[in-house]
Motif scaffolding. Sequence first.
Motif: not given
Length: 367
Positions: A154-155, A180-181, A188-189, A195-196
Motif C-alpha cells: 500500500g505504500q 520496483g523497490n 509495484c503496480d 506495492c501490491v
Amino acid sequence: MLPALLIPAALVLSFWAGPAVRAGDAKFGQSCNRDHQKLQEGTYQFQTDCDAMTFCAENSTCAHKGCRSDEFPFGYPKNAKLPNKCPKGFFCPDEQDLCQPLIPVGSPCQFNRDDECEGPPNFKELADTSGFGLNVNGSVCLNNICMWANVTVGQPCVVQNTAYTAYGPDGEFIDIVSRGNCRVGLYCDAQTHLCVQNKAIGETCDADKECETYNCLDSGVCGDRADTPRQVGKWVYVVVGVCIFGGMAGTLVGLYFIHRKDRNQEREKRLQYWREQNAFRQNIMQMQETARNSLMSFTPGGSPRSTMYGRDQVQSEDSQVPMLHAASKSSALRYYVSDDSSQIDDRSDEDLMMRRRDHGPSHGERF
C-alpha cells in the motif's frame, strides 16, 4: 568509468543509431573514442571501441582492464590471465577499469547495476533469495538511481519498465521487464504506483511480476516456476520401457526373417548350380559311353557296327556311376569274367584298338 552525470546520456545514446561503429575491434594500445561508449539497443549490453580484454582510457587508447564482474568473463582466450574481482564493499563498473566503492542510496548508478548500490542496515531481511534477481543485498538501481527495496504493501513505490528484444519461433518480439523497490513478495503496480501482494498459482495476472512464481502464463493465470522440474507418472516409465524393449525385439525378429530369406535365396542358388553341374556331368558321361561303344563296335575288317542296335548291345554300368567311382579301380586285374562267362578287358578302348592295329590277329585266334 563514465561520469555519474553522463550515465543517463549513455542510456539515451543506446536508442540512437549514430554512425557505424566497429565495437570491440581495437586492441591494447590502439586508439578509441569514449563518446562511442553506449548500451546496445535491445540487450542493453555495454559497448566500446576496445576488445573484450581492454577498455577505453582517458587518453583515448585501449588499456588492459583492471577488474571484472563475472566469474568467467566473456572474450578472454584460454589460459589468459584474468583481472581480479573487486573485494567486499567495492564494485567493478561496466568499463571494468578499476574497482570503486559502493554507491550510497539516492546516488546515480549504471543501468540495472544493483550491485553498485550500498545495502541497507537490514539487508539480510530485504535481500532476494528467490533467484529472480529482484535486488542485491536489499538494494536496487531503478532509473539509474540507487534505492532500497523496502517499500511495504500500500505504500508508494518506484517502477521501471524496460523493453528488451526477444526472439521466438515467429521472429522478434518485445519483452517488457518491470521492476520496483517493493519488498520481496510484493510488486509495484504500474498504474497506481503502489506495492501490491504477489498472486498465487492459478490467479489471474497481466505480467510476470504479479505472480509469486514470476511466471504469468499466456492463458492469463499464474503458473509454476519456469525452472520447476516436470514430474511424470510411473505408467509413463512403464510405457517407455515396453516400447524400448518391444522395439528391440521387433528389430531382432525382423532381422532374423530378412537374413533367413537371404539364406534361402543363397541356398537355392547353390542347389541350382549343383543341378546344372550334375546334369553337365551326366552329359559328359553319356558322351564318353557313346564314344567307347562306338570304338568297340568295329570288327577286325574295319566294318562298324551300330552303337545303338549292335549285336551284343553291351551297356556299361559305369555310365550312371559318379566320376569319382569311375576313376578308382577295385582290382589290379586287367581281365575279369562277366555274368555270361565272357572275358572282358578292363583296359581302355584306345589301348585295345592300338594293340589290334599294331599286331593284328594271330593265327588260330577267333573273335
